[in-house]
Design an enzyme around this catalytic site. Sequence first.
Site, PDB file in Angstrom:
ATOM      1  CB  CYS A 202       2.791  30.378 -18.264  1.00  0.00           C
ATOM      2  SG  CYS A 202       3.343  31.816 -17.398  1.00  0.00           S
TER       3      CYS A 202
ATOM      4  N   PRO B 227       0.909  -1.328  -0.122  1.00  0.00           N
ATOM      5  CG  PRO B 227       0.256  -0.692   2.136  1.00  0.00           C
ATOM      6  CD  PRO B 227       0.753  -1.722   1.259  1.00  0.00           C
ATOM      7  N   GLY B 228       0.451   2.313  -0.716  1.00  0.00           N
ATOM      8  CA  GLY B 228       1.221   3.570  -0.730  1.00  0.00           C
ATOM      9  C   GLY B 228       0.263   4.574  -0.352  1.00  0.00           C
TER      10      GLY B 228
END
Length: 416
Positions: free
Chosen positions: A338, A269-270
């Site tokens: 931008c 799991p992360g």
Amino acid sequence: MQDLLALDGVDLASVAAREGTPLHLYSATAIRQRIDGLQSALQGVDATICYAVKANGNHAILQLMAKSGVGADIVSAGELRRALRAGIAPSKIVFSGVGKREDEIAQALEAGIARFNVESRAELDLLQRLAHARGVVAHAAVRINPDVDAGTHAKISTGKSENKFGVAVAEARQWFTAQAQWPAVRLDGLHMHIGSQILELEPIRRALQRLARFWRELALAGHAIASIDVGGGLGVRYRQGERAIDAADYVAAIRDALAGFDGRIVLEPGRYLVAEAGLLLARVLHAKQGSERTFLVVDAAMNDLLRPSLYDAWHDIVRVGDDNGRTTTTYDVVGPVCETGDTFAVARGLPRCEAGDLLAILATGAYGASMASTYNSRPLAAEVLVEHGRYAVVRRRQTLDEMLAGEQAATHWETA
């Protein structure tokens, strides 16, 4: 949504005033709660949780994982260095990824990590050569591609036959049959990972069933499997109405599919452990009335949080403070970079905002700071760990001088 004033007992307006914005914050308490919940569900299972470092590799986060008994799933030499530096034992580190370089494999062998998740014949041959040269035997798992659609965004789906990850079961079968060709590699594990941000159990069940069928086939053929790595991918709540898979239900699916397996089960799991523990604070610069839309321009940008631009990902956004008496206004929440893609939300209803107001972009603990860049020459934001009313700066804000430090004039020329 209730008024947001604090995270883990720390006043958000105060910490933003002291440390500036944009500012990443992580709740240590929330991370521990996720770890504890998963560990409790795994009681009675011979299992190792290996946190996916790519989600958030901050040193303080990794130290928290180490102190909680959690290992690491790494995909680079840099992540190996981070994990070891934080105190995670090599015996709890697995190395995944389709493009491991020779020097990275060599460093992992020197460190004595637990296992390599092998994703191609070329990698298997390379691992054999490097392990043999060092007189060691590398433990390896074959990452199979179960050809299961995880039902998630195309850019984070990893378990379909068209994806670059893993190998087909037919090829993996050939490797086990011919494993004598790689005497310096102990091929005794299986691995899969079908994608990220999975919110339904059914794709996981299907993939686990295909993985289990192959394990049983190998066992009948006399191939001992010591480790089965079921990957990660558990989703989290990014918007109201979403619901993450319950840890107990997830582990029950693993138990059911791998019933009778007496080896080690590895989970990776992360996002599940850290995403909802984090938020990104941004200060409103101004509201801009366009001919068709009202833009709320903030000081955070896509270089601080790339997910909305990269994946069209949704993150709940709230104004920090008391919203009483403020009418709801529809804004496009945008940053100063931008790019038209520098947009956090489109047509989002928020209490009327003005310059100086503080916004919190929620569930940014995973793939926020870890995917950040210095695009538009914007220094990396600071990161703060909060816990029970106190906070610590765990990555100070990058200065312009630090950002430019590696650059130099072309005063020394060489020929190649």
